[in-house]
Design an enzyme around this catalytic site. Structure first.
Site, PDB file in Angstrom:
ATOM      1  N   ASP A   1      53.853   2.423  77.497  1.00  0.00           N
ATOM      2  CA  ASP A   1      54.201   3.172  76.286  1.00  0.00           C
ATOM      3  C   ASP A   1      53.074   4.134  75.924  1.00  0.00           C
ATOM      4  OD1 ASP A   1      55.576   4.075  74.132  1.00  0.00           O
ATOM      5  OD2 ASP A   1      55.368   2.257  72.923  1.00  0.00           O
TER       6      ASP A   1
ATOM      7  N   ALA B   1      51.378   0.511  58.116  1.00  0.00           N
ATOM      8  CA  ALA B   1      52.252  -0.653  58.280  1.00  0.00           C
ATOM      9  C   ALA B   1      52.498  -0.860  59.758  1.00  0.00           C
ATOM     10  CB  ALA B   1      53.564  -0.409  57.551  1.00  0.00           C
ATOM     11  N   GLY B   2      52.212  -2.067  60.219  1.00  0.00           N
ATOM     12  CA  GLY B   2      52.481  -2.398  61.617  1.00  0.00           C
ATOM     13  C   GLY B   2      53.781  -3.174  61.680  1.00  0.00           C
ATOM     14  N   GLU B   3      54.195  -3.526  62.909  1.00  0.00           N
ATOM     15  CA  GLU B   3      55.469  -4.204  63.049  1.00  0.00           C
ATOM     16  C   GLU B   3      55.426  -5.606  62.458  1.00  0.00           C
ATOM     17  OE1 GLU B   3      56.678  -6.197  66.300  1.00  0.00           O
ATOM     18  OE2 GLU B   3      58.568  -6.435  65.230  1.00  0.00           O
ATOM     19  N   PHE B   4      54.219  -6.220  62.494  1.00  0.00           N
ATOM     20  CA  PHE B   4      54.111  -7.614  62.046  1.00  0.00           C
ATOM     21  C   PHE B   4      53.566  -7.742  60.630  1.00  0.00           C
ATOM     22  CE2 PHE B   4      54.040  -7.913  66.645  1.00  0.00           C
ATOM     23  CZ  PHE B   4      54.900  -8.975  66.880  1.00  0.00           C
TER      24      PHE B   4
ATOM     25  N   ILE C   1      45.857   0.756  55.467  1.00  0.00           N
ATOM     26  CA  ILE C   1      45.915   2.085  56.098  1.00  0.00           C
ATOM     27  C   ILE C   1      47.264   2.353  56.737  1.00  0.00           C
ATOM     28  CG2 ILE C   1      43.461   2.546  56.484  1.00  0.00           C
ATOM     29  CD1 ILE C   1      43.687   1.349  59.244  1.00  0.00           C
TER      30      ILE C   1
ATOM     31  N   GLU D   1      50.844  -5.578  57.398  1.00  0.00           N
ATOM     32  CA  GLU D   1      50.034  -4.405  57.059  1.00  0.00           C
ATOM     33  C   GLU D   1      48.840  -4.234  57.999  1.00  0.00           C
ATOM     34  OE1 GLU D   1      49.577  -5.993  53.310  1.00  0.00           O
ATOM     35  OE2 GLU D   1      51.067  -4.696  52.365  1.00  0.00           O
ATOM     36  N   VAL D   2      48.416  -2.974  58.140  1.00  0.00           N
ATOM     37  CA  VAL D   2      47.168  -2.686  58.854  1.00  0.00           C
ATOM     38  C   VAL D   2      46.171  -2.254  57.785  1.00  0.00           C
ATOM     39  CG1 VAL D   2      46.056  -1.343  60.678  1.00  0.00           C
ATOM     40  CG2 VAL D   2      48.487  -1.891  60.851  1.00  0.00           C
TER      41      VAL D   2
HETATM   42  O1  ACK Z   1      48.413   7.167  62.117  1.00  0.00           O
HETATM   43  P1  ACK Z   1      47.623   6.146  61.440  1.00  0.00           P
HETATM   44  O2  ACK Z   1      46.685   6.507  60.365  1.00  0.00           O
HETATM   45  O3  ACK Z   1      46.882   5.230  62.509  1.00  0.00           O
HETATM   46  O4  ACK Z   1      48.622   4.975  60.928  1.00  0.00           O
HETATM   47  C1  ACK Z   1      48.737   3.931  61.836  1.00  0.00           C
HETATM   48  C2  ACK Z   1      48.738   2.605  61.093  1.00  0.00           C
HETATM   49  O5  ACK Z   1      47.462   2.037  61.205  1.00  0.00           O
HETATM   50  C3  ACK Z   1      49.781   1.631  61.597  1.00  0.00           C
HETATM   51  O6  ACK Z   1      49.519   1.335  62.957  1.00  0.00           O
HETATM   52  C4  ACK Z   1      46.612   2.945  61.844  1.00  0.00           C
HETATM   53  N1  ACK Z   1      45.725   2.198  62.727  1.00  0.00           N
HETATM   54  C5  ACK Z   1      46.067   1.242  63.613  1.00  0.00           C
HETATM   55  N2  ACK Z   1      44.954   0.787  64.231  1.00  0.00           N
HETATM   56  C6  ACK Z   1      43.915   1.469  63.713  1.00  0.00           C
HETATM   57  C7  ACK Z   1      42.501   1.464  63.951  1.00  0.00           C
HETATM   58  N3  ACK Z   1      41.958   0.664  64.868  1.00  0.00           N
HETATM   59  N4  ACK Z   1      41.738   2.311  63.245  1.00  0.00           N
HETATM   60  C8  ACK Z   1      42.303   3.146  62.352  1.00  0.00           C
HETATM   61  N5  ACK Z   1      43.623   3.194  62.080  1.00  0.00           N
HETATM   62  C9  ACK Z   1      44.408   2.363  62.763  1.00  0.00           C
HETATM   63  C10 ACK Z   1      47.451   3.925  62.628  1.00  0.00           C
END
Ligand code: ACK
Length: 976
Positions: free
Chosen positions: A734, A617-620, A615, A622-623
């Protein structure tokens, strides 16, 4: 032929089948005590014993008190120690007379017409008055007047109360009089027992009922001499009223015995004579005394001697099933072959078919069989409380009296495969009351026993008692919520029901709770804490609370200065902070960071997680997201943050740091940590899944689509999450819309915790002159200047989040450089009110941006104010004055006035500033090339140039009207 039978000895024991009436055991009866009762009155001039005797000269122990004309009465009468004898629920019968206050000379001033009954449980005689628990306030059905006395008509009241569950050896009772005229004539304490009983040839022992009024204690009976259980041991249930109920199973006489008058007696010897062996049996030798069964045929001892030998039955036939939601009705015909016996019975074996061909699993104890699972004599059964949408396999087996003997005989059965339907969830069984305030009641409840799917939400219906014609329904995703906006000192009825994709379940039964009479909104939360502290602190704390109330703090916020450090010690964000309130523990305090992770985060086995898609990309790394199936829990969707391969030990620590922080929080507006995967690779952090992703992107995607109340609802959620964090002593540093996640119900949750955030993670963060990286546009001046990060600097950031929300994800300070932002803020300029922003919200933003941090509101004041605005939507009608928000000027903080000296703005820039830049070309093509021309436009003109969406028309027209006002006021062109 066979000759003769054995003589069976006669039964010696005589048993009588008894009736199942309860036995009442008195633990105390003041009337039957011959000598001194020994009860203690305090003070001495309160209750007094009246020495009377009845017609047999037996003492009647009557206690009376009648200090109705004196103020502040508090007269106690303690009984002596009453042993429970093991009873867990006892009854107290009081006989008393009470005088009608109206009949007293001099009016009713201080006179009362009730008294209180208390009890105190203890294992020994030591008595502590302070530990007494109130049983009830006792009022009379009949009070007497002077006239009654004159007529010598004594109106004796009898009241009975029950007490339980009791767990100690004994207890004291006490009667408290607060100024009534009472004569306590007798006190009887008793409990009920289920007496020894013989039923269906089984003995059930004398039994003490359970502690709850609705409880049935199951007792297994013993078959009387020469009898044995039929199918299963016999059972009876002892009710709280001491009655035996619900008999299950029975005993039958053993072979060679027959039932006579409730006993099993040996059968009479018959005179020896020769007869033919019954069918399927043969005599092994001439003159044999018994016949032997042919192969595969059997006889049980209770079969009459002349009965044929028999064999097990064949399988039941024509089995059919009828599914009704999560119940299945099974029906069949008797077997083709009954084996020659009449005692055919049926047993059901229920198995759940596991997905993916993983075999079968027994149904377990939660599935109900009506009338029962084994030993069925009818050819049908109802199976209830199955799981919805699930495959089941039912095995129906027929057995008879000789099935057990036919060990090598393959059992005959028939299998039925059934799929249950979708079904609504079962009702929520218990709703509990949490902290209670003057205008709010906290509720919590457990998930229904059978959710029959994923619970999407709960509906809470409530109304003031006896006003059920008008009720309110609110929804909650969680199993708890605070119902607000209630009347003080009023009784409300609450009912909760759950919803899944199959629809709503039935409402729970009604639960009645009362709001408290006197506390203010702010102190409601303090009250919750007070309950948690030791009783010894109560007086001190009450004094503190009283002082707090007297200081006149209400919803809204005072701008009086307080020393922030002192504030932390005694009052935290307006709450009293008591010892024992949970605070955030910095993972840095752990020598080994891994220990911190495992202290606060649950390790999850990677086999319970399936990754379905990426869903973001995180800093470390993929999410991703996918289902989490923890054993024994329902499947939930989770977000999975991964640590990419090739990480250093330091990166692993930094990554898991966030979990050590998040795992300490538990709040509906803080992203919930499900656990971590550290024992396999990749290392993962598992959190709840938020369907709508981050708030800034979500708002940009849905520009102009929400009502003001929906937007304020989102802000309220964020403020509530932040209130929780500041109460825990955690400073976020933040807070920004990009770090808020939104679920499918528009619930906003604060996310993004940990070390990385302050260092690298945030693309918005820029290096300051002092070295650290800071998200300038969201950060309070003191935090930028000298890294003073506090909950007050989080409040500044919250103000920026408010602005982001009300402008649907606009970038704060637009394209101004970070340096210009710092300078403008330093010079006391602030962001202007977003378009269509209610004035009340803009004022709140401006307060969050007070230079002096102690003047900024606290998070609980923000929550309180937003609640007030939500309750009173008309307060949101007045929108920000256009001069505060024309184009994208900054507003001078003190005066809230704009600076109007700059160059003329183009149509394109104007449209961009109201986020309608997409129409620039259409405007120019339509001949509207200057703002002067634009100010002449009507709605019709807008439609003509091609602006067809009603929301966009409204936005553009509002801005045109503002421009007109501005031009009239300033007599100058539109400036930037
Ligand atoms: O704006 P987004 O769809 O929401 O894109 C970022 C991406 O992952 C990178 O951080 C999504 N994200 C992060 N944590 C969650 C979560 N708990 N549930 C759904 N999306 C998330 C975030």
């Amino acid at each position: 032929a066979k000759c003769g039978l054995l003589v069976v000895p006669l039964i010696k024991r005589k048993l009588k089948e008894e009736k199942a009436f309860s036995v009442i055991v008195n633990l105390l009866d003041s009337r039957s005590v011959m000598g001194d009762l020994g009860w203690v009155a305090y003070p001495k001039n309160g209750w007094e014993e009246i020495g009377e005797v009845d017609e047999d000269y037996a003492p009647i122990h009557t206690y009376q008190v009648c200090r109705v004309m004196e103020q502040n009465q508090n007269n106690w009468l303690h009984t002596n120690w009453i042993l429970t004898e093991g009873a867990q629920r006892v009854y107290i019968e009081l006989k008393f007379t009470l005088r009608d206050c109206n009949s007293l000379p001099g009016g009713v001033g201080t006179c009362k017409e009730t008294f209180n009954m208390y009890y105190y449980e203890t294992d020994d005689r030591a008595m502590k008055e302070s530990r007494y628990i109130k049983v009830d306030t006792i009022a009379a059905d009949e009070s007497f007047t002077e006239l009654d006395l004159g007529d010598r008509v004594m109106k004796l009241n009898t009241e009975v109360r029950d007490l339980g569950p009791l767990s100690r050896k004994g207890f004291y009772l006490a009667f408290q009089d607060l100024g009534a005229c009472i004569a306590l004539v007798s006190v009887r304490v008793f409990y009920k027992r289920c007496p020894f009983l013989v039923k269906s040839l089984a003995e059930f022992p004398d039994t003490i009922p359970g502690s709850e009024a609705s409880q049935l204690v199951e007792v297994v009976g013993h078959c009387i001499n020469n009898s044995m259980p039929l199918y299963e041991p016999p059972r009876m249930h002892c009710s709280a009223d001491g009655e035996w109920l619900v008999p299950i199973g029975k005993c039958v006489c053993k072979p060679g015995f027959e039932e006579m008058s409730g006993y099993c007696q040996g059968k009479k010897r018959k005179s020896p004579s020769c007869s033919k062996c019954p069918p399927h049996s043969v005599a092994r030798q001439t003159g044999a005394t018994s016949c032997s069964c042919e192969d595969e045929y059997h006889k049980i001892d209770s079969d009459p001697p002349n009965m044929a030998c028999t064999r097990p039955p064949s399988a039941p036939r024509n089995a059919i099933s009828n599914v009704n939601e999560t119940s299945v009705f099974l029906e069949w015909s008797i077997p083709m072959e009954t084996g020659g016996r009449k005692d055919v019975r049926y047993n059901i074996l229920c198995s759940r078919v596991l997905p993916d061909g993983r075999g079968l699993e027994e149904c377990g104890p939660n599935v109900r069989f009506l009338p029962r699972r084994v030993g069925l004599s009818n050819t049908s059964v109802m199976v209830a409380d199955l799981q919805s949408h699930t495959n089941y396999s039912f095995l129906l087996e027929a057995v008879n009296g000789v099935s057990e003997m036919a060990k090598d005989y393959t059992k005959q059965y028939v299998t039925l495969n059934v799929t249950t339907n979708q079904a609504a969830p079962s009702p929520v069984s218990v709703v509990r009351k949490g902290y209670t305030g003057k205008s709010s009641i906290g509720l919590s409840w457990a998930e229904p026993d059978r959710p029959n799917g994923i619970i999407l939400e709960y509906e809470i219906k409530y109304f003031e008692k006896e006003q059920d014609s008008s009720y309110t329904i609110i929804k909650s995703k969680e199993t708890e919520m605070v119902v607000e906006g209630l009347k003080a000192s009023s009784v409300y009825i609450f009912q909760v029901r759950a919803r899944t994709s199959a629809g709503y379940g039935a409402f729970s039964r009604r639960f009645e709770f009362q709001t408290s009479p006197y506390l203010t909104a702010t102190s409601e939360r303090a009250q919750a804490s007070i309950i948690a502290v030791a009783i010894t602190l109560a007086l001190v704390l009450l004094a503190v609370v009283a002082g707090f109330l007297l200081s006149g703090r209400r919803c809204g916020y005072s701008k009086a200065k307080q020393d922030p450090e002192e504030e932390k010690m005694h009052f935290h964000n307006g709450h009293i902070k008591f010892p024992g309130v949970r605070t955030y523990i910095d993972p840095l305090t752990y020598e080994d960071p891994n220990q911190a992770v495992h202290e606060f985060a649950q390790e999850i086995d990677v086999s319970f997680i399936s990754i379905e898609r990426i869903i973001g990309a995180g800093e470390f790394g993929e999410v991703c997201c996918g289902p989490l199936r923890l054993p024994g829990k329902r499947e939930i969707q989770v977000a999975i943050k991964t640590l990419k391969a090739g990480y250093t030990e330091q990166q692993r620590r930094d990554f898991l740091w966030e979990a050590s922080i998040m795992g300490q929080f538990n709040h509906p507006n803080i992203i919930r940590l499900e656990g971590v995967v550290t024992k396999s690779k990749p290392v993962m952090i598992i959190t709840e899944y938020m369907e709508n992703g981050s708030l800034d992107t979500f708002l940009k995607k849905n520009d102009g689509q929400f009502t003001v109340i929906q937007l304020v609802g989102m802000l309220r959620g964020i403020a509530s999450g932040m209130r929780y964090l500041s109460d825990m002593g955690y400073v976020h540093r933040d807070l920004a819309a990009r770090n808020i996640l939104v679920n499918s119900n528009l619930v906003c949750k604060v996310s993004d915790f940990g070390l990385s955030r302050v260092l690298e993670d945030d693309a918005e963060a820029a290096y300051t002159t002092r070295g650290g990286k800071i998200p300038i546009r969201w950060t309070a001046p003191e935090a930028i200047a000298y890294r003073k990060f506090t909950s007050a600097s989080d409040v500044w950031s919250y103000g920026i989040v408010m602005w982001e929300v009300m402008s649907y994800g606009e970038r704060p300070y637009w394209e101004m450089s970070n340096q210009d932002v710092i300078k403008a803020v330093e010079e006391n300029y602030r962001l202007p009110g977003p378009m269509d922003c209610p004035e009340a919200l803009y004022h709140l933003m401006m307060d969050c941006w007070q230079r002096e941090r102690t003047n900024r509101p606290k998070f609980d004041e923000i929550v309180c104010l937003l609640d007030k605005l939500i309750r009173n939507p008309s307060s949101l009608k007045k929108l920000v004055n256009s001069s505060h928000r024309v184009s994208n000027l900054l507003v001078e903080h003190a005066s809230a006035e704009g600076d109007c000296s700059a160059r003329t703005k183009s149509v394109g820039e104007w449209l961009d500033s109201i986020k309608m830049g997409r129409y620039t070309e259409l405007f120019v093509e339509g001949g509207y090339s200057s703002l002067e021309m634009v100010t002449q436009m009507t709605s019709e003109d807008l439609r003509r140039v091609g602006v067809n969406l009603a929301g966009h028309q409204k936005k553009i027209i509002t801005s045109i009207q503002e421009m007109r006002v501005h031009m009239n006021n300033t007599n100058s062109p539109i400036n930037i």
